[in-house]
Motif scaffolding. Structure first.
Motif, PDB file in Angstrom:
ATOM      1  N   UNK A  55    -149.911-106.162 -12.347  1.00  0.00           N
ATOM      2  CA  UNK A  55    -149.459-104.857 -12.842  1.00  0.00           C
ATOM      3  C   UNK A  55    -149.326-104.879 -14.359  1.00  0.00           C
ATOM      4  N   UNK A  56    -148.754-105.951 -14.888  1.00  0.00           N
ATOM      5  CA  UNK A  56    -148.592-106.061 -16.344  1.00  0.00           C
ATOM      6  C   UNK A  56    -149.952-106.049 -17.034  1.00  0.00           C
ATOM      7  N   UNK A  57    -150.908-106.766 -16.473  1.00  0.00           N
ATOM      8  CA  UNK A  57    -152.259-106.778 -17.060  1.00  0.00           C
ATOM      9  C   UNK A  57    -152.861-105.378 -17.062  1.00  0.00           C
ATOM     10  N   UNK A  59    -151.193-102.527 -17.120  1.00  0.00           N
ATOM     11  CA  UNK A  59    -150.481-101.735 -18.123  1.00  0.00           C
ATOM     12  C   UNK A  59    -150.954-102.081 -19.520  1.00  0.00           C
ATOM     13  N   UNK A  60    -151.217-103.359 -19.749  1.00  0.00           N
ATOM     14  CA  UNK A  60    -151.748-103.767 -21.056  1.00  0.00           C
ATOM     15  C   UNK A  60    -153.075-103.085 -21.349  1.00  0.00           C
ATOM     16  N   UNK A  61    -153.984-103.143 -20.396  1.00  0.00           N
ATOM     17  CA  UNK A  61    -155.305-102.533 -20.594  1.00  0.00           C
ATOM     18  C   UNK A  61    -155.179-101.027 -20.817  1.00  0.00           C
ATOM     19  N   UNK A  62    -154.400-100.389 -19.970  1.00  0.00           N
ATOM     20  CA  UNK A  62    -154.316 -98.933 -20.021  1.00  0.00           C
ATOM     21  C   UNK A  62    -153.553 -98.447 -21.249  1.00  0.00           C
ATOM     22  N   UNK A  63    -152.521 -99.167 -21.644  1.00  0.00           N
ATOM     23  CA  UNK A  63    -151.768 -98.740 -22.830  1.00  0.00           C
ATOM     24  C   UNK A  63    -152.592 -98.921 -24.100  1.00  0.00           C
ATOM     25  N   UNK A  64    -153.360-100.004 -24.171  1.00  0.00           N
ATOM     26  CA  UNK A  64    -154.223-100.196 -25.337  1.00  0.00           C
ATOM     27  C   UNK A  64    -155.294 -99.114 -25.413  1.00  0.00           C
ATOM     28  N   UNK A  65    -155.882 -98.779 -24.253  1.00  0.00           N
ATOM     29  CA  UNK A  65    -156.892 -97.715 -24.225  1.00  0.00           C
ATOM     30  C   UNK A  65    -156.269 -96.369 -24.578  1.00  0.00           C
ATOM     31  N   UNK A  66    -155.074 -96.131 -24.075  1.00  0.00           N
ATOM     32  CA  UNK A  66    -154.383 -94.877 -24.352  1.00  0.00           C
ATOM     33  C   UNK A  66    -154.056 -94.745 -25.832  1.00  0.00           C
ATOM     34  N   UNK A  67    -153.678 -95.831 -26.460  1.00  0.00           N
ATOM     35  CA  UNK A  67    -153.375 -95.793 -27.897  1.00  0.00           C
ATOM     36  C   UNK A  67    -154.599 -95.348 -28.691  1.00  0.00           C
ATOM     37  N   UNK A 132    -143.883 -97.501 -14.360  1.00  0.00           N
ATOM     38  CA  UNK A 132    -144.358 -98.723 -13.703  1.00  0.00           C
ATOM     39  C   UNK A 132    -143.805 -99.981 -14.362  1.00  0.00           C
ATOM     40  N   UNK A 133    -143.626 -99.943 -15.672  1.00  0.00           N
ATOM     41  CA  UNK A 133    -143.180-101.117 -16.410  1.00  0.00           C
ATOM     42  C   UNK A 133    -141.675-101.330 -16.326  1.00  0.00           C
ATOM     43  N   UNK A 134    -140.932-100.257 -16.181  1.00  0.00           N
ATOM     44  CA  UNK A 134    -139.473-100.341 -16.232  1.00  0.00           C
ATOM     45  C   UNK A 134    -138.871-101.362 -15.270  1.00  0.00           C
ATOM     46  N   UNK A 135    -139.255-101.380 -14.001  1.00  0.00           N
ATOM     47  CA  UNK A 135    -138.592-102.317 -13.089  1.00  0.00           C
ATOM     48  C   UNK A 135    -139.043-103.769 -13.223  1.00  0.00           C
TER      49      UNK A 135
END
Length: 206
Positions: A55-57, A59-67, A132-135
């Motif tokens: 899940x963390x991986x 989020x990393x991919x998607x947050x970088x793409x979103x930025x 998704x990241x919070x918990x």
């Protein structure tokens, strides 16, 4: 815009020029939300977080793409609003000129409404990543998840008014309906962001 220093961008934002303005600022709120989520995800790796690595991986991919996507929207918004100002400057001395000017303005307003509408989608994506990241995220940087959620909320609410200001000049009802559907999601985005922040505050108050 992406090559400017923060100070240079703020100088342009404060200047008496048509763009950048609120629409670009909305997109940059979304970019900051994504960047904060990427930072928290990077602090949430290693043996302690191995059970959530997949899940963390993601989020990393998607947050970088979103930025990157949000930064592109900031630039698109500035360009689109510049086109609107040029359309309003067209000649209108004769009836044919007025008709041509009106058509160009309507087209430019449609173009100007699209980047902030896409920012609303980006804001929703950011809030979903925050949820998704919070918990599972590193509790030492949990406040940055709240900061990301609040930045996403600001992106959505700011983008909404930048869509709405352009609606009055858009004649195509299909386009108007699509844009209104985007703005209709903003209250729920803001509410979800507020719930993330409330959960963070409850956690740090323990």
């Amino acid at each position: 815009m992406r090559d400017e220093t923060i100070s240079e961008f703020l100088d342009r934002l404060a200047d008496r020029v048509p763009a950048p303005g609120g629409g670009a600022s909305a997109a940059l709120h979304a970019a900051q939300a994504a960047a904060l989520l990427g930072m928290v995800a990077r602090y949430s790796t290693g043996e302690k977080y191995a059970a959530h690595q997949e899940v963390v991986d993601r989020i990393l991919r998607e947050s970088d793409a979103l930025r990157g996507r949000a930064l592109t929207l900031a630039e698109s918004d500035a360009a689109a609003f510049t086109a609107v100002t040029r359309a309003y400057a067209l000649p209108r001395a004769s009836e044919p000129e007025r008709a041509a000017r009106s058509a160009v303005i309507a087209e430019a307003l449609t173009g100007a409404a699209r980047p902030p509408a896409e920012v609303i989608t980006a804001a929703l994506d950011a809030v979903e990543l925050a949820e998704a990241l919070l918990p599972i995220g590193n509790p030492n940087v949990v406040t940055d998840i709240a900061a990301a959620a609040e930045a996403a909320s600001a992106a959505a609410t700011t983008a909404r008014v930048n869509v709405e200001i352009n609606l009055t000049g858009i004649r195509d009802e299909r386009v108007r309906s699509g844009l209104l559907a985007e703005t209709a999601r903003v209250d729920e985005i803001a509410a979800r962001a507020e719930r993330v922040t409330a959960a963070v505050r409850a956690e740090i108050a323990k």
